[in-house]
Design a protein around this motif. Structure first.
Motif, mmCIF file in Angstrom:
data_model
loop_
_atom_site.group_PDB
_atom_site.id
_atom_site.type_symbol
_atom_site.label_atom_id
_atom_site.label_comp_id
_atom_site.label_asym_id
_atom_site.label_seq_id
_atom_site.Cartn_x
_atom_site.Cartn_y
_atom_site.Cartn_z
ATOM 1 N N ALA A 242 -20.182 -53.747 -37.904
ATOM 2 C CA ALA A 242 -21.548 -54.275 -38.049
ATOM 3 C C ALA A 242 -22.548 -53.531 -37.169
ATOM 4 O O ALA A 242 -23.727 -53.909 -37.128
ATOM 5 C CB ALA A 242 -21.557 -55.763 -37.714
ATOM 6 N N GLY A 243 -22.101 -52.494 -36.470
ATOM 7 C CA GLY A 243 -23.009 -51.686 -35.666
ATOM 8 C C GLY A 243 -23.231 -52.191 -34.258
ATOM 9 O O GLY A 243 -24.192 -51.782 -33.597
ATOM 10 N N MET A 244 -22.333 -53.068 -33.779
ATOM 11 C CA MET A 244 -22.456 -53.591 -32.425
ATOM 12 C C MET A 244 -21.462 -52.887 -31.511
ATOM 13 O O MET A 244 -20.288 -52.730 -31.852
ATOM 14 C CB MET A 244 -22.238 -55.104 -32.405
ATOM 15 C CG MET A 244 -23.203 -55.853 -33.318
ATOM 16 S SD MET A 244 -23.208 -57.647 -33.068
ATOM 17 C CE MET A 244 -24.202 -57.784 -31.592
ATOM 18 N N GLN A 245 -21.961 -52.445 -30.364
ATOM 19 C CA GLN A 245 -21.115 -51.716 -29.413
ATOM 20 C C GLN A 245 -20.387 -52.703 -28.511
ATOM 21 O O GLN A 245 -20.992 -53.595 -27.916
ATOM 22 C CB GLN A 245 -21.966 -50.784 -28.549
ATOM 23 C CG GLN A 245 -21.148 -50.001 -27.532
ATOM 24 C CD GLN A 245 -22.003 -49.258 -26.517
ATOM 25 O OE1 GLN A 245 -23.219 -49.423 -26.496
ATOM 26 N NE2 GLN A 245 -21.376 -48.457 -25.680
ATOM 27 N N HIS A 246 -19.078 -52.516 -28.406
ATOM 28 C CA HIS A 246 -18.275 -53.319 -27.488
ATOM 29 C C HIS A 246 -18.389 -52.677 -26.104
ATOM 30 O O HIS A 246 -17.628 -51.789 -25.747
ATOM 31 C CB HIS A 246 -16.823 -53.338 -27.964
ATOM 32 C CG HIS A 246 -15.936 -54.255 -27.184
ATOM 33 N ND1 HIS A 246 -14.564 -54.230 -27.271
ATOM 34 C CD2 HIS A 246 -16.218 -55.246 -26.292
ATOM 35 C CE1 HIS A 246 -14.042 -55.139 -26.481
ATOM 36 N NE2 HIS A 246 -15.035 -55.776 -25.873
ATOM 37 N N TYR A 247 -19.383 -53.137 -25.325
ATOM 38 C CA TYR A 247 -19.671 -52.429 -24.082
ATOM 39 C C TYR A 247 -19.042 -53.056 -22.854
ATOM 40 O O TYR A 247 -18.963 -52.429 -21.802
ATOM 41 C CB TYR A 247 -21.194 -52.286 -23.892
ATOM 42 C CG TYR A 247 -21.949 -53.543 -23.524
ATOM 43 C CD1 TYR A 247 -22.267 -53.824 -22.201
ATOM 44 C CD2 TYR A 247 -22.369 -54.437 -24.496
ATOM 45 C CE1 TYR A 247 -22.983 -54.957 -21.845
ATOM 46 C CE2 TYR A 247 -23.081 -55.569 -24.159
ATOM 47 C CZ TYR A 247 -23.389 -55.832 -22.842
ATOM 48 O OH TYR A 247 -24.094 -56.959 -22.493
ATOM 49 N N GLU A 248 -18.584 -54.293 -22.963
ATOM 50 C CA GLU A 248 -17.953 -54.988 -21.837
ATOM 51 C C GLU A 248 -16.858 -55.858 -22.402
ATOM 52 O O GLU A 248 -16.842 -56.148 -23.608
ATOM 53 C CB GLU A 248 -19.013 -55.799 -21.078
ATOM 54 C CG GLU A 248 -18.531 -56.476 -19.810
ATOM 55 C CD GLU A 248 -18.007 -57.903 -20.059
ATOM 56 O OE1 GLU A 248 -17.303 -58.434 -19.189
ATOM 57 O OE2 GLU A 248 -18.304 -58.470 -21.122
ATOM 58 N N THR A 249 -15.929 -56.295 -21.558
ATOM 59 C CA THR A 249 -14.743 -57.008 -22.012
ATOM 60 C C THR A 249 -15.035 -58.011 -23.131
ATOM 61 O O THR A 249 -14.339 -58.052 -24.139
ATOM 62 C CB THR A 249 -14.091 -57.743 -20.821
ATOM 63 O OG1 THR A 249 -13.751 -56.785 -19.813
ATOM 64 C CG2 THR A 249 -12.842 -58.483 -21.256
ATOM 65 N N SER A 250 -16.061 -58.844 -22.972
ATOM 66 C CA SER A 250 -16.352 -59.894 -23.947
ATOM 67 C C SER A 250 -17.718 -59.752 -24.597
ATOM 68 O O SER A 250 -18.170 -60.680 -25.267
ATOM 69 C CB SER A 250 -16.259 -61.265 -23.271
ATOM 70 O OG SER A 250 -15.001 -61.473 -22.662
ATOM 71 N N ALA A 251 -18.396 -58.615 -24.404
ATOM 72 C CA ALA A 251 -19.791 -58.495 -24.821
ATOM 73 C C ALA A 251 -19.996 -57.352 -25.814
ATOM 74 O O ALA A 251 -19.450 -56.261 -25.638
ATOM 75 C CB ALA A 251 -20.684 -58.283 -23.598
ATOM 76 N N TYR A 252 -20.812 -57.638 -26.827
ATOM 77 C CA TYR A 252 -21.141 -56.674 -27.872
ATOM 78 C C TYR A 252 -22.657 -56.670 -28.046
ATOM 79 O O TYR A 252 -23.297 -57.727 -27.990
ATOM 80 C CB TYR A 252 -20.510 -57.083 -29.203
ATOM 81 C CG TYR A 252 -19.001 -57.174 -29.178
ATOM 82 C CD1 TYR A 252 -18.207 -56.165 -29.722
ATOM 83 C CD2 TYR A 252 -18.362 -58.280 -28.614
ATOM 84 C CE1 TYR A 252 -16.823 -56.259 -29.714
ATOM 85 C CE2 TYR A 252 -16.974 -58.374 -28.588
ATOM 86 C CZ TYR A 252 -16.214 -57.362 -29.147
ATOM 87 O OH TYR A 252 -14.844 -57.450 -29.124
ATOM 88 N N ALA A 253 -23.234 -55.497 -28.269
ATOM 89 C CA ALA A 253 -24.690 -55.435 -28.396
ATOM 90 C C ALA A 253 -25.108 -54.310 -29.327
ATOM 91 O O ALA A 253 -24.426 -53.289 -29.448
ATOM 92 C CB ALA A 253 -25.335 -55.238 -27.027
ATOM 93 N N ARG A 254 -26.241 -54.509 -29.962
ATOM 94 C CA ARG A 254 -26.887 -53.427 -30.679
ATOM 95 C C ARG A 254 -27.574 -52.514 -29.661
ATOM 96 O O ARG A 254 -27.787 -52.923 -28.510
ATOM 97 C CB ARG A 254 -27.893 -53.989 -31.683
ATOM 98 C CG ARG A 254 -27.244 -54.931 -32.700
ATOM 99 C CD ARG A 254 -28.123 -55.215 -33.888
ATOM 100 N NE ARG A 254 -27.533 -56.249 -34.747
ATOM 101 C CZ ARG A 254 -26.532 -56.052 -35.601
ATOM 102 N NH1 ARG A 254 -26.012 -54.828 -35.731
ATOM 103 N NH2 ARG A 254 -26.045 -57.045 -36.332
ATOM 104 N N PRO A 255 -27.901 -51.278 -30.035
ATOM 105 C CA PRO A 255 -28.535 -50.363 -29.072
ATOM 106 C C PRO A 255 -29.748 -50.987 -28.386
ATOM 107 O O PRO A 255 -30.576 -51.637 -29.031
ATOM 108 C CB PRO A 255 -28.931 -49.174 -29.959
ATOM 109 C CG PRO A 255 -27.920 -49.185 -31.067
ATOM 110 C CD PRO A 255 -27.660 -50.635 -31.350
#
Length: 392
Positions: A242-255
């Motif tokens: 869906a275009g969300m980056q898994h940037y932290e253990t439990s967190a996903y975000a769009r740019p």
């Protein structure tokens, strides 16, 4: 409480890290059976008295942060959305008057679906809140009931719609590995969340914490470890698609929508915590201290008046710092520049040489010496990776 100062560093910190402000609002409508946060069910809130105490707490903390700019603000709880929009406005007005709050500072407020409506969200936005974090947990009515949530699935959907209407950036909090949950149900929650096009989504594995009803009195029947791992990998795959980056253990975000406040924690930045039970981490030239405010709300209100609201204060030692730093930084899937260790701790990275070599040898840490970055294996077995730095 008196603080013992221990000289920690050979050269000391040459620059102070970014500073955030955390504001704890400890009340909720009902205590959830899995929750081990400092939160307290209450029928009525002493809102005005508590705000008085918060602003006095902040005023008394000014010598510790004098001259420093505040980059982010976070209202956590409890359920901060129980407070009125006028109350939140009064707090933020006080913060602006007492501190150097940066223009455009990210200001996050946690909210639960059962405690918000359109007018309240509009009021929070007008007060200066720029981001809300909604404690959805699940869109499945059976799972919401099992978790003891006060909202139902229709309220969860309505709250997500309101967040998308009133805020340019917002977070939806979900949990997985819930009592009786199947893989298909976990992914259905993710798909429902994605339908609201959230810029940020958190997906937490439900854990049974000691001193909670789920942890000791009435443990539920949870999915086994293999199924929970399948859920985690399937959720990551769906969100990446869906275009969300898994940037932290439990967190996903769009740019450009990662939580700036939480990134400051994970990069071992500083934060001042005010309110009942709030924690602080503050850096000075020759030491880094941790503090905790008095935990229980009424005791905190009384202690503020007496100036005895700091329940605990300690200076981190040289032995503490490697684990303290890595415990935060290695939660980030891209890690941090290796130079950040010395910048944030005042210690040369060589103090971790043995642990770093061991971690790389076990395939838990990337071999690039310019970056402290967990491998995919290190992300999956983060506790094993962090344990190596306890004896660093």
């Amino acid at each position: 409480m008196a603080e013992t100062v221990i000289r920690l560093f050979n050269g000391g910190l040459t620059t102070q890290p970014p500073l955030s402000l955390y504001i704890h609002l400890p009340w909720c409508v009902k205590k959830c059976p899995y929750c081990d946060f400092n939160s307290h069910a209450a029928q009525t809130l002493p809102e005005a008295a508590y705000i008085d105490a918060l602003l006095l707490d902040l005023e008394r903390a000014l010598p510790d942060i004098w001259g420093r700019k505040i980059h982010t603000v976070f209202f956590g709880g409890g359920t901060p959305s129980l407070f009125s929009a006028d109350g939140i406005d009064r707090i933020l007005t006080g913060v602006r008057a007492l501190t150097q709050l940066m223009p455009g500072a990210e200001t996050t407020l946690e909210a639960n679906p059962g405690t918000v409506e359109a007018d309240k969200f509009a009021g929070f936005r007008e007060a200066g809140v720029t981001r809300v974090s909604l404690g959805i947990q699940s869109f499945n009515p059976r799972h919401l009931q099992a978790l003891g949530r006060i909202h139902d699935d229709s309220e969860a959907r309505r709250a997500a719609e309101l967040a998308a209407t009133h805020f340019d950036t917002f977070n939806l909090d979900l949990m997985f590995a819930l009592p009786g949950q199947t893989l298909a149900e976990a992914l259905a929650d993710i798909d429902t969340a994605l339908s609201f096009e959230p810029p940020h989504l958190s997906a937490y594995h439900l854990t049974l914490e000691p001193n909670t009803p789920f942890g000791h009195a009435a443990p539920p029947n949870l999915p086994d470890d293999d199924l929970a791992a399948d859920m985690q990998m399937a959720i990551e795959s769906r969100l990446n698609e869906a275009g969300m980056q898994h940037y932290e253990t439990s967190a996903y975000a769009r740019p450009h929508h990662a939580s700036r406040h939480n990134l400051n924690y994970w990069q071992f930045g500083d934060y001042l915590g005010i309110g009942a039970g709030a924690h602080s981490k503050l850096s000075f030239h020759d030491r880094i201290i941790r503090q905790m405010r008095t935990k229980y709300p009424q005791q905190y209100l009384n202690a503020i008046k007496a100036g005895t609201h700091i329940a605990d204060a300690r200076t981190l030692t040289r032995d503490d710092l490697p684990f303290e730093f890595m415990m935060n930084a290695l939660r980030l899937n891209e890690g941090v520049p290796a130079a950040l260790f010395e910048a944030r701790t005042g210690l040369p990275l060589i103090v971790c040489a043995a642990a770093l070599e061991h971690a790389r040898g076990r395939g838990l840490l990337e071999t690039d010496a310019s970056r402290l970055k967990p491998t995919l294996q290190g992300q999956r077995f983060l506790n094993d990776l962090l344990a190596l730095f306890l004896a660093a």
